[in-house]
Design a protein around this motif. Structure first.
Motif: not given
Length: 63
Positions: A24-34
């Motif tokens: 289940k996708v909870v949130a779309i957020k960039a990785l620490t690498t961008g």
């Protein structure tokens, strides 16, 4: 949104330790690498109460 991760390392099957796993996708957020990423929660297995931050391109079959 529900998706599949083709290489779910938290797989239930010990004979095939990496197999497609529903999440289940909870949130779309960039990785620490961008790079584009998503917080997902496995739909089965021991990690159903945990969230994992993975690369967005690892997701498929989203609905």
């Amino acid at each position: 949104m529900n998706c599949t991760v083709a290489d779910g390392w938290w797989s239930l099957d010990r004979e095939r330790p990496v197999q497609p796993e529903p999440v289940k996708v909870v949130a779309i957020k960039a990785l620490t690498t961008g790079a584009p990423g998503a917080w997902v929660q496995p739909s089965r297995g021991k990690l159903t109460e945990h969230q994992l931050h993975i690369a967005l391109d690892r997701l498929s079959e989203c609905r």
